[in-house]
Design a protein around this motif. Structure first.
Motif, short mmCIF file in Angstrom:
data_model
loop_
_atom_site.label_atom_id
_atom_site.label_comp_id
_atom_site.label_asym_id
_atom_site.label_seq_id
_atom_site.Cartn_x
_atom_site.Cartn_y
_atom_site.Cartn_z
N VAL A 187 -32.31 8.63 5.59
CA VAL A 187 -31.51 7.52 5.94
C VAL A 187 -30.96 7.03 4.81
N ASP A 188 -29.92 6.08 4.98
CA ASP A 188 -29.15 5.66 4.12
C ASP A 188 -29.86 4.96 2.83
N PRO A 189 -29.52 5.08 1.89
CA PRO A 189 -30.47 4.77 0.58
C PRO A 189 -30.38 2.99 0.46
N VAL A 190 -29.55 2.45 0.98
CA VAL A 190 -29.92 0.92 1.13
C VAL A 190 -30.75 0.36 2.38
N ARG A 202 -46.43 -6.73 10.07
CA ARG A 202 -47.79 -6.81 10.54
C ARG A 202 -48.83 -5.62 9.86
N LYS A 203 -47.68 -4.34 9.81
CA LYS A 203 -48.40 -3.18 9.41
C LYS A 203 -47.56 -2.48 8.30
N PRO A 204 -47.55 -2.94 7.13
CA PRO A 204 -46.64 -2.52 6.06
C PRO A 204 -46.98 -1.08 5.69
N ASP A 205 -48.17 -0.33 6.25
CA ASP A 205 -48.37 1.16 5.68
C ASP A 205 -47.94 1.91 6.97
N SER A 206 -47.35 1.50 7.94
CA SER A 206 -47.13 2.28 9.05
C SER A 206 -45.78 2.85 8.99
N GLU A 207 -46.00 4.30 9.08
CA GLU A 207 -44.65 5.03 8.99
C GLU A 207 -43.85 4.66 10.38
N ALA A 208 -44.35 4.78 11.22
CA ALA A 208 -43.69 4.44 12.65
C ALA A 208 -43.11 3.17 12.68
N LYS A 209 -43.80 2.21 12.20
CA LYS A 209 -42.71 0.88 12.01
C LYS A 209 -41.71 1.09 11.09
N LYS A 210 -41.78 1.54 9.88
CA LYS A 210 -40.95 1.59 8.79
C LYS A 210 -39.79 2.34 9.45
N ALA A 211 -40.04 3.47 10.12
CA ALA A 211 -39.11 4.25 10.88
C ALA A 211 -38.22 3.56 11.93
N SER A 212 -39.12 2.64 12.57
CA SER A 212 -38.22 1.91 13.61
C SER A 212 -37.58 0.77 13.07
N LEU A 213 -37.81 0.18 11.69
CA LEU A 213 -36.93 -0.83 11.25
C LEU A 213 -35.57 -0.12 10.44
N ALA A 214 -35.96 1.02 9.99
CA ALA A 214 -34.79 1.89 9.29
C ALA A 214 -33.75 2.19 10.48
N GLU A 215 -34.09 2.50 11.62
CA GLU A 215 -33.25 2.86 12.70
C GLU A 215 -32.46 1.62 13.02
N GLY A 259 -40.16 6.06 -7.98
CA GLY A 259 -39.30 5.08 -8.57
C GLY A 259 -38.66 4.05 -7.35
N PRO A 260 -38.01 3.21 -7.96
CA PRO A 260 -37.34 2.28 -6.85
C PRO A 260 -36.15 3.14 -6.28
N VAL A 261 -35.69 2.89 -5.19
CA VAL A 261 -34.68 3.70 -4.48
C VAL A 261 -33.27 3.04 -4.97
N GLN A 262 -32.33 3.92 -5.55
CA GLN A 262 -31.16 3.19 -6.20
C GLN A 262 -30.22 3.55 -4.95
N PRO A 263 -29.67 2.28 -4.52
CA PRO A 263 -28.63 2.29 -3.57
C PRO A 263 -27.21 2.98 -4.16
N ARG A 264 -26.41 3.49 -3.37
CA ARG A 264 -25.25 4.18 -3.45
C ARG A 264 -24.26 3.09 -3.77
N HIS A 265 -23.26 3.52 -4.49
CA HIS A 265 -22.37 2.53 -4.87
C HIS A 265 -21.38 1.99 -3.43
N ALA A 289 -26.26 -0.04 6.59
CA ALA A 289 -25.71 1.02 5.64
C ALA A 289 -24.74 0.49 4.53
N GLY A 290 -25.14 0.76 3.33
CA GLY A 290 -23.97 0.35 2.26
C GLY A 290 -23.61 -1.15 2.08
N ASP A 291 -24.57 -2.00 2.68
CA ASP A 291 -24.40 -3.58 2.47
C ASP A 291 -24.79 -3.84 1.12
N ALA A 292 -23.90 -4.08 0.09
CA ALA A 292 -24.34 -4.53 -1.35
C ALA A 292 -25.17 -5.73 -1.29
#
Length: 157
Positions: free
Chosen positions: A4-7, A56-69, A145-151, A77-80
């Motif tokens: 996914v986009d780094p941001v 509600r479920k910060p460890d859930s990969e499915a919830k994180k994937a849904s939020l990313a989508e 390490g922390p995700v570094q967003p693209r310029h 994506a790319g929002d500074a």
């Protein structure tokens, strides 16, 4: 999650970290404030994006994937500004965390061999302590390490 986009990845990680830290009475005010700030940016700019599943479920990969989508679909994506808010939360969590965030934390392992691969963590990637491994040990594909967003001017792949 798939690539996914780094941001977007930083925001999802930050929401998960903030939600997990927020449930602790010992969470520092800086972490709580940064979490509120990130959620404020999301609600102001991306009204259709709901972070409650990850809260509600910060460890859930499915919830994180849904939020990313949802974030990608909303054009985050790319929002500074969003990237800065996520980075501020991740930094506050790193500075004030009572526990380190570790992708794989092995303690007291006694084994003939060990193979750890493809670890992604916003903190330390792999930590092995007090362990005895008699044979081959392999650790590869660690991204930590922390995700570094693209310029913001960088094209999205």
């Amino acid at each position: 999650m798939t690539e996914v986009d780094p941001v977007t990845a930083a925001v999802v990680a930050a929401i998960a970290v903030g939600a997990a830290a927020g449930v602790q009475d010992t969470a520092a005010h800086a972490v709580k404030d940064a979490y509120v700030g990130l959620k404020s940016v999301i609600s102001r700019k991306y009204r259709g994006v709901d972070v409650s599943g990850v809260e509600r479920k910060p460890d859930s990969e499915a919830k994180k994937a849904s939020l990313a989508e949802d974030l990608d679909d909303a054009g985050a994506a790319g929002d500074a500004e969003l990237a800065a808010a996520a980075a501020a939360l991740l930094e506050a969590a790193r500075r004030h965390a009572t526990q380190a965030v570790v992708g794989v934390d092995v303690d007291g392992l006694v084994a003939a061999a060990l193979d750890i691969a493809d670890v992604r963590s916003i903190g330390d990637g792999v930590r092995v302590t007090n362990s005895r491994i008699a044979g081959p040990a392999s650790i590869s594909g660690v991204r930590a390490g922390p995700v570094q967003p693209r310029h913001p001017g960088t094209a999205r792949a």
